[in-house]
Scaffold this motif. Sequence first.
Motif, PDB file in Angstrom:
ATOM      1  N   ALA A   1       0.885  -1.230  -0.637  1.00  0.00           N
ATOM      2  CA  ALA A   1       0.050   0.034  -0.257  1.00  0.00           C
ATOM      3  C   ALA A   1       1.268   1.068   0.176  1.00  0.00           C
ATOM      4  O   ALA A   1       0.941   2.017  -0.905  1.00  0.00           O
ATOM      5  CB  ALA A   1      -0.327   0.265   1.173  1.00  0.00           C
ATOM      6  N   ILE A   2       1.553   1.349   0.774  1.00  0.00           N
ATOM      7  CA  ILE A   2       2.633   2.268   1.002  1.00  0.00           C
ATOM      8  C   ILE A   2       3.180   2.407  -0.399  1.00  0.00           C
ATOM      9  O   ILE A   2       3.759   3.346  -1.156  1.00  0.00           O
ATOM     10  CB  ILE A   2       3.780   2.205   2.001  1.00  0.00           C
ATOM     11  N   LYS A   3       3.722   1.727  -1.106  1.00  0.00           N
ATOM     12  CA  LYS A   3       4.911   1.421  -2.555  1.00  0.00           C
ATOM     13  C   LYS A   3       3.347   1.468  -3.885  1.00  0.00           C
ATOM     14  O   LYS A   3       3.734   3.318  -4.263  1.00  0.00           O
ATOM     15  CB  LYS A   3       5.513   0.119  -2.673  1.00  0.00           C
ATOM     16  N   SER A   4       2.172   1.402  -3.706  1.00  0.00           N
ATOM     17  CA  SER A   4       1.454   2.405  -4.277  1.00  0.00           C
ATOM     18  C   SER A   4       0.967   3.783  -3.893  1.00  0.00           C
ATOM     19  O   SER A   4       0.221   4.403  -4.752  1.00  0.00           O
ATOM     20  CB  SER A   4       0.417   1.207  -4.612  1.00  0.00           C
ATOM     21  N   GLY A   5       0.775   3.908  -2.828  1.00  0.00           N
ATOM     22  CA  GLY A   5      -0.534   5.324  -2.369  1.00  0.00           C
ATOM     23  C   GLY A   5       1.186   6.041  -1.880  1.00  0.00           C
ATOM     24  O   GLY A   5       0.103   7.221  -1.413  1.00  0.00           O
ATOM     25  N   GLY A   6       1.924   5.613  -1.523  1.00  0.00           N
ATOM     26  CA  GLY A   6       2.792   6.628  -0.371  1.00  0.00           C
ATOM     27  C   GLY A   6       2.655   6.554   0.518  1.00  0.00           C
ATOM     28  O   GLY A   6       1.827   5.877   1.165  1.00  0.00           O
ATOM     29  N   ALA A   7       3.859   7.049   2.179  1.00  0.00           N
ATOM     30  CA  ALA A   7       3.679   6.675   3.685  1.00  0.00           C
ATOM     31  C   ALA A   7       3.257   7.791   3.981  1.00  0.00           C
ATOM     32  O   ALA A   7       2.737   7.663   5.430  1.00  0.00           O
ATOM     33  CB  ALA A   7       5.209   6.629   3.632  1.00  0.00           C
ATOM     34  N   THR A   8       2.029   8.342   3.415  1.00  0.00           N
ATOM     35  CA  THR A   8       1.352   9.474   4.138  1.00  0.00           C
ATOM     36  C   THR A   8      -0.100   8.659   4.586  1.00  0.00           C
ATOM     37  O   THR A   8      -0.061   7.676   4.289  1.00  0.00           O
ATOM     38  CB  THR A   8       0.762  10.324   3.444  1.00  0.00           C
ATOM     39  N   PRO A   9      -1.207   9.281   5.419  1.00  0.00           N
ATOM     40  CA  PRO A   9      -1.932   8.640   5.514  1.00  0.00           C
ATOM     41  C   PRO A   9      -2.915   8.030   4.760  1.00  0.00           C
ATOM     42  O   PRO A   9      -4.018   7.264   4.488  1.00  0.00           O
ATOM     43  CB  PRO A   9      -2.360   8.936   6.882  1.00  0.00           C
ATOM     44  N   ALA A  10      -3.148   9.209   3.852  1.00  0.00           N
ATOM     45  CA  ALA A  10      -4.044   9.285   3.175  1.00  0.00           C
ATOM     46  C   ALA A  10      -3.318   8.319   1.733  1.00  0.00           C
ATOM     47  O   ALA A  10      -3.722   7.551   1.279  1.00  0.00           O
ATOM     48  CB  ALA A  10      -4.277  10.748   2.772  1.00  0.00           C
ATOM     49  N   GLY A  11      -2.033   8.202   1.856  1.00  0.00           N
ATOM     50  CA  GLY A  11      -1.357   7.466   0.189  1.00  0.00           C
ATOM     51  C   GLY A  11      -1.504   5.935   0.689  1.00  0.00           C
ATOM     52  O   GLY A  11      -1.995   5.471  -0.024  1.00  0.00           O
ATOM     53  N   VAL A  12      -1.340   5.503   2.402  1.00  0.00           N
ATOM     54  CA  VAL A  12      -1.751   4.525   2.797  1.00  0.00           C
ATOM     55  C   VAL A  12      -3.367   3.693   2.350  1.00  0.00           C
ATOM     56  O   VAL A  12      -3.373   2.707   1.927  1.00  0.00           O
ATOM     57  CB  VAL A  12      -1.405   3.899   4.179  1.00  0.00           C
ATOM     58  N   LEU A  13      -4.156   4.565   3.191  1.00  0.00           N
ATOM     59  CA  LEU A  13      -5.465   4.752   2.425  1.00  0.00           C
ATOM     60  C   LEU A  13      -5.747   4.468   1.177  1.00  0.00           C
ATOM     61  O   LEU A  13      -6.107   3.527   0.465  1.00  0.00           O
ATOM     62  CB  LEU A  13      -6.191   5.963   3.126  1.00  0.00           C
ATOM     63  N   LYS A  14      -5.039   5.267   0.232  1.00  0.00           N
ATOM     64  CA  LYS A  14      -5.284   5.221  -1.312  1.00  0.00           C
ATOM     65  C   LYS A  14      -4.931   3.369  -1.615  1.00  0.00           C
ATOM     66  O   LYS A  14      -5.047   2.973  -2.576  1.00  0.00           O
ATOM     67  CB  LYS A  14      -4.738   5.844  -1.672  1.00  0.00           C
ATOM     68  N   GLY A  15      -3.248   2.961  -1.166  1.00  0.00           N
ATOM     69  CA  GLY A  15      -2.879   1.900  -1.554  1.00  0.00           C
ATOM     70  C   GLY A  15      -3.954   0.549  -1.137  1.00  0.00           C
ATOM     71  O   GLY A  15      -3.946  -0.036  -1.864  1.00  0.00           O
ATOM     72  N   LEU A  16      -4.652   0.948  -0.020  1.00  0.00           N
ATOM     73  CA  LEU A  16      -5.241  -0.159   0.501  1.00  0.00           C
ATOM     74  C   LEU A  16      -6.147  -0.892  -0.214  1.00  0.00           C
ATOM     75  O   LEU A  16      -6.580  -1.484  -0.631  1.00  0.00           O
ATOM     76  CB  LEU A  16      -5.046  -0.266   2.169  1.00  0.00           C
ATOM     77  N   ALA A  17      -6.676   0.526  -0.452  1.00  0.00           N
ATOM     78  CA  ALA A  17      -8.432   0.913  -1.278  1.00  0.00           C
ATOM     79  C   ALA A  17      -8.090   0.394  -3.054  1.00  0.00           C
ATOM     80  O   ALA A  17      -8.280  -0.665  -3.465  1.00  0.00           O
ATOM     81  CB  ALA A  17      -8.254   2.402  -1.484  1.00  0.00           C
ATOM     82  N   SER A  18      -6.610   0.188  -3.436  1.00  0.00           N
ATOM     83  CA  SER A  18      -6.533  -0.336  -4.971  1.00  0.00           C
ATOM     84  C   SER A  18      -6.068  -1.857  -4.632  1.00  0.00           C
ATOM     85  O   SER A  18      -5.626  -2.076  -5.874  1.00  0.00           O
ATOM     86  CB  SER A  18      -5.887   0.871  -4.984  1.00  0.00           C
ATOM     87  N   LEU A  19      -5.634  -1.960  -3.546  1.00  0.00           N
ATOM     88  CA  LEU A  19      -4.959  -3.129  -3.394  1.00  0.00           C
ATOM     89  C   LEU A  19      -6.546  -4.821  -4.175  1.00  0.00           C
ATOM     90  O   LEU A  19      -7.070  -4.152  -3.001  1.00  0.00           O
ATOM     91  CB  LEU A  19      -4.262  -4.008  -2.302  1.00  0.00           C
ATOM     92  N   LYS A  20      -6.244  -5.429  -4.978  1.00  0.00           N
ATOM     93  CA  LYS A  20      -6.823  -5.708  -5.323  1.00  0.00           C
ATOM     94  C   LYS A  20      -6.688  -7.779  -5.182  1.00  0.00           C
ATOM     95  O   LYS A  20      -7.393  -8.223  -4.243  1.00  0.00           O
ATOM     96  CB  LYS A  20      -7.563  -5.811  -6.141  1.00  0.00           C
ATOM     97  N   LYS A  21      -5.675  -7.859  -5.021  1.00  0.00           N
ATOM     98  CA  LYS A  21      -5.468  -8.918  -4.160  1.00  0.00           C
ATOM     99  C   LYS A  21      -3.847  -8.872  -3.916  1.00  0.00           C
ATOM    100  O   LYS A  21      -3.171  -8.400  -3.800  1.00  0.00           O
ATOM    101  CB  LYS A  21      -5.169 -10.436  -5.166  1.00  0.00           C
ATOM    102  N   PHE A  22      -3.792 -10.740  -2.991  1.00  0.00           N
ATOM    103  CA  PHE A  22      -1.914 -10.746  -2.390  1.00  0.00           C
ATOM    104  C   PHE A  22      -2.235 -12.061  -2.321  1.00  0.00           C
ATOM    105  O   PHE A  22      -2.885 -12.990  -1.863  1.00  0.00           O
ATOM    106  CB  PHE A  22      -1.436  -9.961  -1.514  1.00  0.00           C
ATOM    107  N   GLN A  23      -0.710 -12.864  -2.333  1.00  0.00           N
ATOM    108  CA  GLN A  23      -0.641 -13.969  -2.539  1.00  0.00           C
ATOM    109  C   GLN A  23      -0.482 -14.557  -0.872  1.00  0.00           C
ATOM    110  O   GLN A  23       0.511 -13.731  -0.006  1.00  0.00           O
ATOM    111  CB  GLN A  23       1.063 -14.579  -3.120  1.00  0.00           C
ATOM    112  N   SER A  24      -0.460 -15.068  -0.146  1.00  0.00           N
ATOM    113  CA  SER A  24      -0.727 -15.103   0.601  1.00  0.00           C
ATOM    114  C   SER A  24       0.321 -16.431   1.212  1.00  0.00           C
ATOM    115  O   SER A  24       0.959 -16.630   0.294  1.00  0.00           O
ATOM    116  CB  SER A  24      -2.056 -15.922   1.610  1.00  0.00           C
TER     117      SER A  24
END
Length: 197
Positions: free
Chosen positions: A159-182
């Motif tokens: 999330a930080i990599k895609s949205g940035g290291a700010t609270p708003a950026g983390v939120l944006k990055g998490l919202a854009s995350l569609k899948k991940f490998q466990s």
Amino acid sequence: GWKRLAFLIQDEEYGRGVANGLQAGVKQWGGEVVFQKQFPAGEKEFRSYLTEIQGAKPDAVVGTGFGMSHVSILKQGRELGLFPAARYLAPCTISEINFLTLAGADGDGAIGTMEFLTGTKSKSLADFLGRWTAAYGSEVPVDHYAALNYESVQVLARAIKSGGATPAGVLKGLASLKKFQSLDGSVVSMTAAREVQ
């Protein structure tokens, strides 16, 4: 040293799975299951079960269910004198905040057990376990929270990599995350409502 165990199992898939695994383990270490019954989810009255268990004279009682079930079992078991003569053991659900705040002194001596499964052959799990062993000297983490926390940090890093290291950026990055490998190698995807599927 506990050889005689009683199982009080919530009647659903998780409870039955815990009981099945424990039966195999008890047999391996030379123990005996002296009582086993299932109770319906949401049960609050355990005195009849606990009276039967008391008659079987177990060294320990294993209970499954969720926080409030454990609270009721422990409180009623202490009233009957079953606990602390027998030790109470429960899976990870004993760590719920409801248990910790409501059991009070009746929870003293209860043991919560955590699991960590290593049966999958995924590269990510092998890498994780290798790093764990190098850092802590034990072959396997003591509980599944190690894996859950590791996966959470991985999701946060993405999330930080895609949205940035700010609270708003983390939120944006998490919202854009569609899948991940466990760690077990499976791909976890999320719905638009952010529910894991």
